[in-house]
Design an enzyme around this catalytic site. Sequence first.
Site, mmCIF file in Angstrom:
data_model
loop_
_atom_site.group_PDB
_atom_site.id
_atom_site.type_symbol
_atom_site.label_atom_id
_atom_site.label_comp_id
_atom_site.label_asym_id
_atom_site.label_seq_id
_atom_site.Cartn_x
_atom_site.Cartn_y
_atom_site.Cartn_z
ATOM 1 C CG ASP A 195 -28.022 6.297 -30.043
ATOM 2 O OD1 ASP A 195 -28.924 6.035 -30.853
ATOM 3 O OD2 ASP A 195 -28.219 6.862 -28.946
ATOM 4 C CE1 TYR A 197 -29.145 11.531 -25.373
ATOM 5 C CE2 TYR A 197 -27.665 10.561 -26.995
ATOM 6 C CZ TYR A 197 -28.764 10.461 -26.170
ATOM 7 O OH TYR A 197 -29.479 9.287 -26.138
ATOM 8 C CE LYS A 245 -31.655 8.276 -29.306
ATOM 9 N NZ LYS A 245 -30.227 8.629 -29.221
ATOM 10 C CG HIS A 287 -34.851 11.594 -27.307
ATOM 11 N ND1 HIS A 287 -33.709 12.365 -27.240
ATOM 12 C CD2 HIS A 287 -34.657 10.603 -26.420
ATOM 13 C CE1 HIS A 287 -32.869 11.846 -26.349
ATOM 14 N NE2 HIS A 287 -33.437 10.781 -25.829
#
Length: 312
Positions: free
Chosen positions: A45, A50, A79, A110
């Site tokens: 994921d 990130y 996302k 997201h």
Amino acid sequence: MAGAVMELSSGHKMPALGLGVWRAEPEVLKEIIPRALELGYRHFDCAADYKNEAEVGEALALAFKQGLVKREDVFITTKLWNSDHGHVKEACLDSLKKLQLDYLDLYLIHFPVATKHTGVGTTGSAVGEDGMLEIDVTISLQSTWHAMEELVEAGIVRSIGISNYDIFLTADCLAYSKIKPAVNQIETHPYFQRHDLVKFCQKHGIVVTAHTPLGGGAANEEWFGYKSPLEDPLFLELAKKYEKTPAQVMLRWGLQRNTSVIPKSSKAKRLEENIDIFDFQLSDEEIKKISQVDKKLRSNQPARFWGIDLYA
């Protein structure tokens, strides 16, 4: 592929247990990803926000080259960030380039909010002089969703979904969607069980993925002053009974709710523990006891950074 799989409304299958890479330092991902693959993880994921998609992509590309796994053996989620709602295809292609992939298994919105665009892939969170997140009120979630659907039609995404949507926003998405969301990824754990939202999604064929399935651990305690359910006496008791860790008991609970769980860890021992949850089962009575520890307490509070509580 280790463990159970979830049947998605898109017709594809998603491993019920995955590895989340939020907060994973980019330089250690080249070690984490191969080790996770060796242990049996097949679901990873990711998210543009990130800021480690490129490192995940390098690790996966090497694993494919070495024959550790094939592309079709793994399920990759990433996302769309808030600032790219008006640039969905460009953002998706940027993520694909960084991940070194031809297609995504799952692409999620997201957060249910469009913010000021800061450049594709930059994942900024523009805050105004008043300290409040700059929300772009000219972009609707409906238009974002239809752009997501176009990715499926173009063949670059297999399944699409939502993240951090409540019941009302999920119901709206179902109303205007041509392709309904396959997944809603939400924060849910023993101290924030959200039974109604989970049941609503499952009733309408939307798989729930639990992000922060362990309550966020030390990081959320430090950032948000949150106390983790890992220290709850019930989980210490159940861990002793089953000769497991409290985290393993919580993840098992998540699976028995028919949710997908994506714990995050960069430690080899934790990676091993988190996937070792398929050899025991909690009783109905134990599940009932766990339902009674719910504190309705959200561990992740983005308002701290955005100057506005999107959950208010």
